[in-house]
Write a protein that holds these residues in place. Structure first.
Motif, short mmCIF file in Angstrom:
data_model
loop_
_atom_site.label_atom_id
_atom_site.label_comp_id
_atom_site.label_asym_id
_atom_site.label_seq_id
_atom_site.Cartn_x
_atom_site.Cartn_y
_atom_site.Cartn_z
N ASN A 105 83.53 60.86 -118.56
CA ASN A 105 83.17 60.31 -119.10
C ASN A 105 82.22 60.82 -120.62
OD1 ASN A 105 81.71 57.50 -119.56
ND2 ASN A 105 79.48 58.21 -119.17
N LYS A 106 81.76 62.20 -120.54
CA LYS A 106 81.69 63.08 -121.41
C LYS A 106 82.21 63.10 -122.64
CE LYS A 106 78.43 66.50 -118.94
NZ LYS A 106 77.15 64.92 -118.30
N VAL A 107 83.61 63.05 -122.12
CA VAL A 107 84.58 63.09 -123.60
C VAL A 107 85.20 61.77 -123.99
CG1 VAL A 107 84.24 65.58 -124.22
CG2 VAL A 107 86.40 63.69 -122.40
N ALA A 108 84.80 60.85 -123.02
CA ALA A 108 85.18 59.53 -123.11
C ALA A 108 84.84 58.58 -123.16
CB ALA A 108 86.75 59.06 -122.38
N ILE A 109 84.07 58.47 -123.93
CA ILE A 109 82.82 56.79 -123.20
C ILE A 109 83.94 55.69 -123.16
CG2 ILE A 109 81.11 55.98 -124.59
CD1 ILE A 109 80.77 58.57 -124.69
#
Length: 142
Positions: A105-109
């Motif tokens: 989730n930090k790189v793929a909102i």
């Protein structure tokens, strides 16, 4: 024209559950939010937005442990040598999946549906970090 979703590489030494985690993540990551690639080599990870490296916390037969340790050390060295960012994923069952989803989730909102976000996100993640008030013990200056 829409942007391509980020690639997430899932790698690990034998017996660390990389394939099982990839399968579980494919069931939970929102369609189009990320592209998951399992058992990539460190060289393949150069194009990845994030590499998930499996931790060595899953049980392993004693005879296989030395090979697993050597493979893990080689993977970490290759990732570091290539300057690739990676997140080590630990935990068993649901906890391992949650840890991986948090990293993704930090790189793929929007990697997982809005209905599941509260389950995995920290309650403090929405707060803006702030400096703590501090006074000098000798002069009382802030």
């Amino acid at each position: 024209m829409s942007a391509l979703p980020p690639t997430i590489a899932v790698i690990g030494a034998p017996g660390t559950g990389a394939a099982a985690l990839t399968h579980d993540l494919q069931q939970r990551v929102a369609p189009g939010a990320a592209r998951l690639v399992c058992n990539a080599t460190p060289a393949d990870c150069t194009a990845a937005a994030l590499t998930l490296l499996m931790g060595l916390d899953l049980p392993c037969p004693a005879a296989q442990q030395p090979d697993r340790d050597v493979t893990d050390a080689r993977l970490r060295a290759a990732l570091a040598q290539n300057g690739l960012r990676y997140q080590v994923i630990y935990g068993h069952g649901e906890r391992r999946i949650e840890n991986a989803l948090n990293a993704i989730n930090k790189v793929a909102i929007g990697a997982y549906p809005a209905s599941a976000r509260g389950t995995f996100e920290s309650k403090d993640s929405a707060r803006t970090p702030r400096l703590r008030d501090w006074n000098c013990e000798k002069c009382s200056d802030p």
